[in-house]
Write a protein that holds these residues in place. Structure first.
Motif, PDB file in Angstrom:
ATOM      1  N   GLU A 107       9.683   5.218   4.626  1.00 47.40           N
ATOM      2  CA  GLU A 107       8.599   4.249   4.437  1.00 47.40           C
ATOM      3  C   GLU A 107       8.865   3.380   3.220  1.00 47.40           C
ATOM      4  O   GLU A 107       9.473   3.821   2.235  1.00 47.40           O
ATOM      5  CB  GLU A 107       7.253   4.970   4.278  1.00 47.40           C
ATOM      6  CG  GLU A 107       6.803   5.670   5.548  1.00 47.40           C
ATOM      7  CD  GLU A 107       5.464   6.374   5.401  1.00 47.40           C
ATOM      8  OE1 GLU A 107       4.863   6.304   4.299  1.00 47.40           O
ATOM      9  OE2 GLU A 107       5.009   6.991   6.384  1.00 47.40           O
ATOM     10  N   VAL A 109       6.703   0.580   0.746  1.00 45.98           N
ATOM     11  CA  VAL A 109       5.392   0.048   0.374  1.00 45.98           C
ATOM     12  C   VAL A 109       5.582  -1.328  -0.250  1.00 45.98           C
ATOM     13  O   VAL A 109       6.435  -1.513  -1.125  1.00 45.98           O
ATOM     14  CB  VAL A 109       4.658   0.990  -0.608  1.00 45.98           C
ATOM     15  CG1 VAL A 109       3.363   0.354  -1.114  1.00 45.98           C
ATOM     16  CG2 VAL A 109       4.376   2.332   0.053  1.00 45.98           C
ATOM     17  N   VAL A 147      -0.358   2.857  -5.077  1.00 44.88           N
ATOM     18  CA  VAL A 147      -0.061   4.247  -5.434  1.00 44.88           C
ATOM     19  C   VAL A 147      -0.552   5.185  -4.333  1.00 44.88           C
ATOM     20  O   VAL A 147       0.154   6.118  -3.920  1.00 44.88           O
ATOM     21  CB  VAL A 147      -0.711   4.619  -6.787  1.00 44.88           C
ATOM     22  CG1 VAL A 147      -0.608   6.119  -7.037  1.00 44.88           C
ATOM     23  CG2 VAL A 147      -0.053   3.847  -7.926  1.00 44.88           C
ATOM     24  N   ILE A 150       1.700   5.609  -1.243  1.00 44.04           N
ATOM     25  CA  ILE A 150       2.953   6.361  -1.354  1.00 44.04           C
ATOM     26  C   ILE A 150       2.785   7.753  -0.749  1.00 44.04           C
ATOM     27  O   ILE A 150       1.829   8.471  -1.053  1.00 44.04           O
ATOM     28  CB  ILE A 150       3.394   6.462  -2.830  1.00 44.04           C
ATOM     29  CG1 ILE A 150       3.724   5.060  -3.378  1.00 44.04           C
ATOM     30  CG2 ILE A 150       4.605   7.374  -2.970  1.00 44.04           C
ATOM     31  CD1 ILE A 150       3.998   5.033  -4.874  1.00 44.04           C
ATOM     32  N   THR A 151       3.723   8.107   0.125  1.00 44.63           N
ATOM     33  CA  THR A 151       3.718   9.423   0.781  1.00 44.63           C
ATOM     34  C   THR A 151       5.082  10.091   0.534  1.00 44.63           C
ATOM     35  O   THR A 151       5.995   9.474  -0.035  1.00 44.63           O
ATOM     36  CB  THR A 151       3.498   9.283   2.301  1.00 44.63           C
ATOM     37  OG1 THR A 151       4.723   8.801   2.908  1.00 44.63           O
ATOM     38  CG2 THR A 151       2.348   8.326   2.618  1.00 44.63           C
ATOM     39  N   THR A 154       7.999   7.907   1.469  1.00 44.22           N
ATOM     40  CA  THR A 154       8.233   6.627   0.794  1.00 44.22           C
ATOM     41  C   THR A 154       9.538   6.668   0.005  1.00 44.22           C
ATOM     42  O   THR A 154       9.760   7.551  -0.812  1.00 44.22           O
ATOM     43  CB  THR A 154       7.074   6.293  -0.168  1.00 44.22           C
ATOM     44  OG1 THR A 154       5.842   6.321   0.553  1.00 44.22           O
ATOM     45  CG2 THR A 154       7.271   4.909  -0.772  1.00 44.22           C
ATOM     46  N   VAL A 157       9.385   0.862  -3.200  1.00 46.61           N
ATOM     47  CA  VAL A 157       8.190   0.048  -3.420  1.00 46.61           C
ATOM     48  C   VAL A 157       8.656  -1.314  -3.923  1.00 46.61           C
ATOM     49  O   VAL A 157       9.428  -1.400  -4.890  1.00 46.61           O
ATOM     50  CB  VAL A 157       7.238   0.688  -4.460  1.00 46.61           C
ATOM     51  CG1 VAL A 157       6.065  -0.246  -4.738  1.00 46.61           C
ATOM     52  CG2 VAL A 157       6.740   2.042  -3.991  1.00 46.61           C
ATOM     53  N   VAL A 182       4.127   6.539 -10.192  1.00 45.19           N
ATOM     54  CA  VAL A 182       5.035   6.573  -9.042  1.00 45.19           C
ATOM     55  C   VAL A 182       5.978   7.771  -9.172  1.00 45.19           C
ATOM     56  O   VAL A 182       6.568   7.971 -10.240  1.00 45.19           O
ATOM     57  CB  VAL A 182       5.847   5.267  -8.956  1.00 45.19           C
ATOM     58  CG1 VAL A 182       6.891   5.348  -7.841  1.00 45.19           C
ATOM     59  CG2 VAL A 182       4.928   4.076  -8.722  1.00 45.19           C
ATOM     60  N   VAL A 186      11.017   7.811  -5.964  1.00 45.19           N
ATOM     61  CA  VAL A 186      10.707   6.553  -5.268  1.00 45.19           C
ATOM     62  C   VAL A 186      11.228   5.398  -6.128  1.00 45.19           C
ATOM     63  O   VAL A 186      10.899   5.303  -7.310  1.00 45.19           O
ATOM     64  CB  VAL A 186       9.194   6.404  -5.037  1.00 45.19           C
ATOM     65  CG1 VAL A 186       8.875   5.036  -4.437  1.00 45.19           C
ATOM     66  CG2 VAL A 186       8.685   7.512  -4.130  1.00 45.19           C
ATOM     67  N   VAL A 188      11.368   1.711  -7.426  1.00 40.47           N
ATOM     68  CA  VAL A 188      10.498   0.543  -7.557  1.00 40.47           C
ATOM     69  C   VAL A 188      11.373  -0.669  -7.857  1.00 40.47           C
ATOM     70  O   VAL A 188      12.115  -0.695  -8.841  1.00 40.47           O
ATOM     71  CB  VAL A 188       9.454   0.735  -8.678  1.00 40.47           C
ATOM     72  CG1 VAL A 188       8.591  -0.522  -8.823  1.00 40.47           C
ATOM     73  CG2 VAL A 188       8.576   1.945  -8.392  1.00 40.47           C
TER      74      VAL A 188
END
Length: 363
Positions: A107, A109, A147, A150-151, A154, A157, A182, A186, A188
């Motif tokens: 995923e 975001v 935020v 987010i799973t 994820t 981002v 975060v 993940v 960013v």
């Protein structure tokens, strides 16, 4: 036969060449204010550098490491040269990130609306894109909702800062608070394509946060304030532990010698950059005053473009009216809204007069 994720994609439809569009519309003059290009051109130092280039080198492959440009960028931005990954425009860097990190079922975001290529390349890799709507009143990111989005699936981002198409700027304070929420696994990605246009640059850049967060990436381009869109030079500043993987996936010789040389010359001419920034800031003030006085809803821009709601949501009609007057602008990014790239002072004034007349005729 086709890759499953590609079957539903629609190819990018470029705008018609201006000369063709002028003939079609019977116009003698047409100004493109739809692509966020630099209306003030390119540093004359670039022209000089290209003119002095040894044409005999055309037969040779370029420096696959972009060594001289790499050192120039590292010195200018005060980052380690080994953190830099260059691409044929920021588009290629975005594609490279998706190809390196995303697998089917992952995923991503992102805010909505934002730059469309984040979604495109995620979908090509079979990832699911989770859109988090911006705050409608201000146009700012809804960081709390991002935020929450987010799973465990994820991977990435995306934060376009300032955001395209809204033009809004996320503060470093808010970004720092967001990064602390975060998960460390993940990544960013802060796309700073327009950061050099901001009022308080370089204090607005996330580069200063890189030493604090191992899951932060900052992206830059030479297409905007440097006026080198035709030369296709973009780059990312990555955590050192990720660079080897990206370089393994990156195509060799992806940046021509002419592109590398041009970017070096443009980077060296910070006088041109400052002049451009000053002229863009003047244009921003003009547009802010005009839209406020015209009671047209809009977001506070920190870029070289303005995003606003057309009178009575008649975005397409206003776009066509502007086209008849020789100005090409962008619609379709959010229902009822238009994005207009700043032009010269005279062009901005002419566009505003057309909008004013259009608004008057609606009443």
């Amino acid at each position: 036969m086709l890759k499953h994720t590609v079957k539903h994609l629609k190819p990018y439809t470029p705008e018609k060449p201006l000369d063709d569009l002028k003939k079609e519309l019977g116009l003698t003059n047409l100004v493109r204010m739809s692509a966020n290009e630099n209306p003030f051109g390119t540093s004359p130092e670039v022209k000089q550098a290209v003119a002095n280039w040894n044409f005999a080198q055309s037969r040779d492959y370029p420096d696959g490491n972009a060594s001289q440009l790499r050192m120039a960028v590292a010195n200018q931005l005060h980052v380690a040269s080994e953190q830099l990954v260059f691409g044929n425009g920021l588009d290629e860097v975005i594609a490279l990130i998706a190809r390196t990190f995303l697998e089917p079922g992952d995923e991503v975001v992102e805010a909505w609306p934002t730059f469309s290529e984040y979604r495109l390349h995620a979908e090509i890799e079979g990832a699911k894109v989770v859109d988090v709507p911006i705050q409608s009143e201000t146009g700012n990111f809804d960081l709390a909702a991002m935020v929450q989005a987010i799973t465990p699936r994820t991977k990435l981002v995306w934060l376009c800062n300032p955001n395209n198409p809204t033009g809004t700027l996320l503060s470093l304070t808010a970004l720092t608070r967001f990064m602390r929420q975060v998960p460390e696994n993940v990544l960013v990605l802060v796309d700073e394509a327009y950061i050099e246009f901001t009022d308080d640059y370089p204090a607005t850049s996330a580069i200063s946060l890189l030493p604090q967060f191992d899951n932060l990436v900052v992206l830059r381009t030479f297409s905007k304030i440097y006026g080198l869109a035709n030369f296709r030079v973009g780059f990312g500043i990555f955590p050192k532990q990720l660079v080897t993987y990206l370089q393994s996936v990156r195509l060799p010789y992806n940046l021509s010698a002419i592109a590398q040389l041009s970017a070096q010359a443009a980077l060296a001419d910070q006088g041109f950059v400052q002049t451009t920034r000053n002229r863009v800031q003047q244009a921003r003030r003009s547009w802010e005053t005009f839209l406020t006085d015209s009671a047209l809803p809009h977001y506070t821009s920190q870029t070289n473009f303005q995003f606003f709601q057309a009178p009575q949501n008649q975005a397409y009609a206003l776009k066509q009216e502007l086209l008849q007057h020789g100005f090409l602008v962008r619609d379709g990014l959010m229902p009822g809204w238009l994005r207009i790239t700043f032009g010269t002072a005279e062009q901005n004034q002419a566009v505003q007069q057309v909008i004013q007349a259009f608004q008057t005729n609606l009443h």
